[in-house]
Design a protein around this motif. Structure first.
Motif, short mmCIF file in Angstrom:
data_model
loop_
_atom_site.label_atom_id
_atom_site.label_comp_id
_atom_site.label_asym_id
_atom_site.label_seq_id
_atom_site.Cartn_x
_atom_site.Cartn_y
_atom_site.Cartn_z
N PHE A 268 -30.18 5.54 23.11
CA PHE A 268 -29.87 6.32 21.90
C PHE A 268 -29.25 5.43 20.82
N GLN A 269 -29.86 5.42 19.66
CA GLN A 269 -29.43 4.49 18.59
C GLN A 269 -28.49 5.15 17.57
N GLY A 270 -28.20 6.44 17.76
CA GLY A 270 -27.30 7.13 16.83
C GLY A 270 -28.07 7.92 15.79
N LEU A 271 -27.34 8.84 15.12
CA LEU A 271 -27.99 9.74 14.14
C LEU A 271 -28.07 9.12 12.75
N GLY A 272 -27.51 7.94 12.57
CA GLY A 272 -27.56 7.29 11.25
C GLY A 272 -26.78 8.09 10.21
N PHE A 273 -27.31 8.15 8.99
CA PHE A 273 -26.59 8.83 7.91
C PHE A 273 -26.35 10.30 8.21
N LEU B 173 -9.11 15.31 8.44
CA LEU B 173 -8.96 14.12 9.30
C LEU B 173 -9.57 12.92 8.57
N ALA B 174 -9.00 11.75 8.82
CA ALA B 174 -9.61 10.53 8.29
C ALA B 174 -10.68 10.09 9.29
N VAL B 175 -11.86 9.72 8.80
CA VAL B 175 -12.94 9.38 9.74
C VAL B 175 -13.32 7.90 9.70
N ILE B 176 -13.65 7.42 10.90
CA ILE B 176 -13.98 6.01 11.11
C ILE B 176 -15.32 5.93 11.81
N SER B 177 -16.20 5.07 11.31
CA SER B 177 -17.49 4.91 11.97
C SER B 177 -18.02 3.51 11.73
N GLU B 178 -18.85 3.07 12.65
CA GLU B 178 -19.36 1.69 12.58
C GLU B 178 -20.59 1.59 11.67
N ILE B 179 -20.61 0.52 10.89
CA ILE B 179 -21.78 0.20 10.05
C ILE B 179 -22.32 -1.15 10.53
N ASN C 273 -25.37 -2.56 9.06
CA ASN C 273 -26.29 -3.16 8.09
C ASN C 273 -25.55 -3.38 6.76
N PRO C 274 -25.53 -4.61 6.26
CA PRO C 274 -24.80 -4.87 5.01
C PRO C 274 -25.30 -3.97 3.87
N ALA C 275 -26.58 -3.64 3.89
CA ALA C 275 -27.15 -2.81 2.81
C ALA C 275 -26.64 -1.37 2.85
N HIS C 276 -26.05 -0.95 3.97
CA HIS C 276 -25.52 0.42 4.09
C HIS C 276 -24.06 0.54 3.65
N MET C 277 -23.43 -0.59 3.42
CA MET C 277 -21.97 -0.61 3.24
C MET C 277 -21.50 0.32 2.11
N VAL C 278 -22.11 0.19 0.94
CA VAL C 278 -21.63 0.95 -0.23
C VAL C 278 -21.87 2.45 -0.02
N ALA D 47 -22.26 4.08 2.82
CA ALA D 47 -21.45 4.57 3.93
C ALA D 47 -20.01 4.83 3.49
N ALA D 48 -19.54 4.01 2.55
CA ALA D 48 -18.15 4.15 2.07
C ALA D 48 -17.92 5.51 1.42
N GLU D 49 -18.98 6.16 0.98
CA GLU D 49 -18.82 7.49 0.37
C GLU D 49 -18.50 8.56 1.43
N TYR D 50 -18.90 8.31 2.66
CA TYR D 50 -18.69 9.29 3.73
C TYR D 50 -17.44 9.00 4.56
N LEU D 51 -17.04 7.73 4.59
CA LEU D 51 -16.02 7.31 5.56
C LEU D 51 -14.70 6.91 4.93
#
Ligand code: PEP
Ligand code: MN
Length: 359
Positions: A163-168, A183-189, A191-196, A198-202
């Motif tokens: 299982f590779q995860g649900l992604g976005f 709650l404050a949420v933490i999740s792993e990224i 791919n460098p291209a996802h960084m910006v 992903a920061a909107e969700y996390l």
């Protein structure tokens, strides 16, 4: 008389030492001047062709008793020391080091803080599987007054068939729950291209053990304005770990939380070997907060509580552990996650320890 002769020779030797010292420093001053000119002209400091020529000239004039190889060795050491003298940046201390910033860095996340002396608990499932699954855990965390929720959406799995995860989609679930339960949420990224995006969700972006030396990812993490939780690579030395954090900070982001999560050793009794003394070492050498992941380091439910106690006793700023409503059916790490009753037992034990430490 032999005694007198010896004394005489020693006197001469002392005098020669002083002359050598003066000459060697005179040479060093010249080298520094040359270094300044090279710096201005943008010329490389290390010049092996010139070094070769100097060595040839010197050995041609060498009448012994030192062999040419010995003379070459001695002069090469002088050249090396001279080059170091020319390198202005040679001894520059790391930005993450205590040398540069003696006081502790405190990471502020929403109304919470990590590194302020009050240990935080970052709990949640290994992977985000569904809204309902995460919500059960979020409710339990809330009941215990916890404020951080973790959950993997991009899973760096050893096998491409796992299982590779649900992604976005997973990040959206985390965001919705974080808003509902505050709650404050933490999740792993990964791919460098996802960084910006992903920061909107996390609230905190995790860089996992497998990516600790993914330098493009570290640079991307350095360019955003969001706390980063950096996990130690499974075969990384403490120095490599510190340098990975330096990458993030050197690219502009100093909001870094370090996470010791065990290293790979010959020991098979645990999934990894929890390097508990990495905590005080990292505290001494850096100004960053450090937490301990008791789930991935031990890989054993029966060791989660004692490992967490050890981490708090040795000075960790927080604990990470995995909690799942029904670990047996989890899509990843099913053998090591806590179920909800065990999570409550975990918190009872930890609160008991905290009380004993304060009394
Ligand atoms: C995780 O925390 O979800 C994880 C995969 O951990 P690590 O990168 O430490 O293996
Ligand atoms: Mn996991």
């Amino acid at each position: 008389m032999a005694g007198n002769e010896l004394q005489q020779y020693r006197k001469e030797l002392d005098k020669l030492n002083m002359e050598l010292l003066e000459l060697i420093n005179k040479r060093a001053s010249l080298v520094q001047e040359i270094g300044k000119i090279k710096e201005k002209q943008g010329i490389k400091k290390f010049d092996p062709v010139r070094e070769r020529k100097m060595l040839d000239t010197i050995t041609k004039q060498n009448n012994g008793p030192f062999e040419n190889a010995t003379i070459e060795h001695i002069f090469k050491e002088i050249f090396k020391a001279s080059l170091e003298l020319q390198e202005v940046n040679q001894q520059k201390a790391l930005l993450v080091s205590r040398e540069v910033k003696p006081e502790d860095t405190v990471i502020h996340i929403q109304k919470q803080a990590i590194g302020n002396g009050n240990p935080e608990f970052i709990m949640g499932p290994c992977s985000v599987e569904s809204y309902e699954q995460v919500e059960v855990v979020a409710k339990a965390l809330k009941e215990r007054g916890l404020t951080f929720l973790r959950g993997g959406a991009f899973k760096p799995r050893t096998s491409p068939y796992d299982f590779q995860g649900l992604g976005f989609e997973g990040l959206k679930i985390l965001k919705a729950i974080s808003e509902k339960y505050n709650l404050a949420v933490i999740s792993e990224i990964v791919n460098p291209a996802h960084m910006v995006e992903a920061a909107e969700y996390l609230d905190v972006i995790q860089i996992g053990a497998r990516n600790m030396q993914n330098f493009e990812l570290l640079k991307a993490a350095g360019r955003i304005n969001k706390p980063i939780l950096l996990k130690r690579g499974m075969s990384a030395t403490i120095s490599e770990f510190i340098n990975a954090a330096e990458y993030i900070m050197a690219h502009g982001n100093g909001q870094i939380i370090l996470c010791e999560r065990g290293i790979r050793t010959y020991e098979k009794a645990t999934r990894n070997t929890l390097d508990i003394t990495a905590v005080p070492i990292l505290k001494q050498e850096t100004h960053l907060p450090i937490i301990v992941d008791v789930t991935h380091s031990t890989g054993r439910r029966d060791l989660l509580i004692p490992a967490a106690k050890a981490a708090l006793a040795i000075g960790a700023d927080g604990i990470m552990a995995e909690v799942h409503p029904d670990p047996a059916v989890a899509l990843s790490d099913s053998t090591q996650q806590m179920d909800i009753p065990m999570f409550h037992k975990f918190m009872d034990e930890i609160n008991g320890l905290k009380r004993r430490l304060v009394d």
